[in-house]
Motif scaffolding. Sequence first.
Motif, PDB file in Angstrom:
ATOM      1  N   PHE A  34       0.806  -1.213   0.000  1.00  0.00           N
ATOM      2  CA  PHE A  34       0.000   0.000   0.000  1.00  0.00           C
ATOM      3  C   PHE A  34       0.846   1.274   0.000  1.00  0.00           C
ATOM      4  CE2 PHE A  34      -3.148  -3.047   1.387  1.00  0.00           C
ATOM      5  CZ  PHE A  34      -4.285  -2.625   0.732  1.00  0.00           C
ATOM      6  N   GLY A  35       2.151   1.124   0.146  1.00  0.00           N
ATOM      7  CA  GLY A  35       3.027   2.296   0.167  1.00  0.00           C
ATOM      8  C   GLY A  35       2.902   3.111   1.436  1.00  0.00           C
ATOM      9  N   ILE A  36       2.652   2.429   2.551  1.00  0.00           N
ATOM     10  CA  ILE A  36       2.527   3.102   3.842  1.00  0.00           C
ATOM     11  C   ILE A  36       3.504   2.465   4.814  1.00  0.00           C
ATOM     12  CG2 ILE A  36       0.123   3.803   3.514  1.00  0.00           C
ATOM     13  CD1 ILE A  36      -0.762   1.373   5.087  1.00  0.00           C
ATOM     14  N   SER A  37       3.636   3.045   5.989  1.00  0.00           N
ATOM     15  CA  SER A  37       4.562   2.513   6.979  1.00  0.00           C
ATOM     16  C   SER A  37       3.925   1.367   7.762  1.00  0.00           C
ATOM     17  CB  SER A  37       4.994   3.610   7.948  1.00  0.00           C
ATOM     18  OG  SER A  37       3.913   4.013   8.757  1.00  0.00           O
ATOM     19  N   ILE A  38       4.766   0.584   8.385  1.00  0.00           N
ATOM     20  CA  ILE A  38       4.296  -0.506   9.243  1.00  0.00           C
ATOM     21  C   ILE A  38       3.490   0.071  10.400  1.00  0.00           C
ATOM     22  CG2 ILE A  38       5.076  -2.302  10.838  1.00  0.00           C
ATOM     23  CD1 ILE A  38       7.447  -2.761   8.933  1.00  0.00           C
ATOM     24  N   ARG A  39       3.940   1.198  10.910  1.00  0.00           N
ATOM     25  CA  ARG A  39       3.232   1.863  12.014  1.00  0.00           C
ATOM     26  C   ARG A  39       1.803   2.223  11.610  1.00  0.00           C
ATOM     27  NH1 ARG A  39       5.539   7.109  15.276  1.00  0.00           N
ATOM     28  NH2 ARG A  39       3.794   7.297  16.692  1.00  0.00           N
ATOM     29  N   THR A  40       1.612   2.660  10.370  1.00  0.00           N
ATOM     30  CA  THR A  40       0.277   3.012   9.894  1.00  0.00           C
ATOM     31  C   THR A  40      -0.623   1.786   9.823  1.00  0.00           C
ATOM     32  OG1 THR A  40       1.177   4.866   8.647  1.00  0.00           O
ATOM     33  CG2 THR A  40      -1.003   4.094   8.001  1.00  0.00           C
ATOM     34  N   VAL A  41      -0.075   0.661   9.398  1.00  0.00           N
ATOM     35  CA  VAL A  41      -0.866  -0.578   9.359  1.00  0.00           C
ATOM     36  C   VAL A  41      -1.319  -0.943  10.767  1.00  0.00           C
ATOM     37  CG1 VAL A  41      -0.848  -3.041   8.811  1.00  0.00           C
ATOM     38  CG2 VAL A  41       0.276  -1.417   7.281  1.00  0.00           C
TER      39      VAL A  41
END
Length: 74
Positions: A34-41
């Motif tokens: 998704f092109g996001i950080s692990i923290r965002t997930v």
Amino acid sequence: MNRHRNARTTPYSRALILQRHAAGVTVATIAGAFGISIRTVYKWLARYRMGGDAGLDTASRAPHRPPRRIGEWW
């Protein structure tokens, strides 16, 4: 839906994040897809646990209460 133009996720993509996590896909793989950080997930997983489907909606950034007003004497 009113989302800002630079948002990486939408309520639909957040639901996909949950589906992939439930299917056993690792958080790092989901974040990369998704092109996001692990923290965002992890943030969206936690918000789903706290609020269910409503936790995936885009929340208003407006303050919950208005700032203090100047008194009538002013």
